[in-house]
Design an enzyme around this catalytic site. Structure first.
Site, short mmCIF file in Angstrom:
data_model
loop_
_atom_site.label_atom_id
_atom_site.label_comp_id
_atom_site.label_asym_id
_atom_site.label_seq_id
_atom_site.Cartn_x
_atom_site.Cartn_y
_atom_site.Cartn_z
N ASP A 1 -7.57 -5.29 -19.95
CA ASP A 1 -8.99 -5.61 -20.03
C ASP A 1 -9.39 -6.39 -18.79
OD1 ASP A 1 -11.58 -5.94 -20.88
OD2 ASP A 1 -11.06 -6.79 -22.82
N GLU A 2 -10.59 -6.13 -18.31
CA GLU A 2 -11.05 -6.69 -17.04
C GLU A 2 -9.99 -6.44 -15.97
OE1 GLU A 2 -13.99 -7.33 -16.53
OE2 GLU A 2 -14.82 -7.87 -18.47
N ALA A 3 -9.54 -5.20 -15.92
CA ALA A 3 -8.42 -4.80 -15.06
C ALA A 3 -8.64 -5.13 -13.59
CB ALA A 3 -8.15 -3.31 -15.22
N ILE B 1 -9.84 -1.13 -18.53
CA ILE B 1 -11.25 -1.30 -18.82
C ILE B 1 -11.80 -2.48 -18.04
CG2 ILE B 1 -11.21 -0.17 -21.06
CD1 ILE B 1 -11.04 -2.85 -22.39
#
Length: 172
Positions: free
Chosen positions: A95-97, A123
């Site tokens: 997440d928040e890659a 994402i």
């Protein structure tokens, strides 16, 4: 995807789908521990619903772990990539890659997926043409890596965003 699309919710749903259907170990990784706690809070809401329906799920707050009958979901932080090595993962959500350090994916996570030929979902919102753009987005959009599916959702197309929000977004 732009903000408020439900990216984090989607990532948690994919981990739940895996642990409930196939079992095994799934990680949801935020760039920081604070972001991992956000994911953990969302996961616990779903866990409470599953417990209400009779499912036995053990949670450990200290390490943000949920033990299901067939497997485990752990929320992790990418702040120290060396702590992400060695697991045999069935699936992972970054997440928040774009905010993760460049070494997290190729050196720590990708090898951990090889035992089970596991999946990865990246994402977040764009942060320029960094490692995520070069190693994932570009090969996926250009078709040079057939294993990558890129889904791009603009903020202005978000069905959950109000007109007022979008107008303000355009102005800023």
């Amino acid at each position: 995807c732009g903000r408020r699309w439900g990216k984090t919710t989607y990532g948690i749903e994919k981990c739940l789908e895996g642990v409930l259907n196939e079992g095994g170990l799934y990680w949801w990784i935020g760039p920081t521990y604070k972001v991992a706690e956000i994911g953990w809070d969302m996961l616990k809401m779903v866990i409470n619903q599953l417990r209400d329906s009779g499912m036995n799920i053990k949670t450990t707050e200290d390490d943000l772990t949920a033990q299901f009958p067939k497997g485990t979901i752990q929320m992790k932080s990418a702040e120290n990539p060396d702590l992400l090595r060695g697991a045999k993962l069935k699936g992972v959500v970054l997440d928040e890659a774009a905010q993760h350090k460049e070494v997290v994916w190729p050196e720590a996570i990708r090898p951990s997926l090889s035992d089970h030929r596991g999946w990865a979902i990246f994402i977040g919102t764009p942060k320029g043409k960094n490692w995520l753009y070069q190693d994932v987005y570009k090969p996926g959009t250009e078709g040079t890596d057939k294993e990558i599916l890129v889904v791009r959702c603009r903020s202005v197309d978000n069905p959950w965003a109000s007109g007022k929000y979008l107008d303000k977004l355009r102005k800023t």
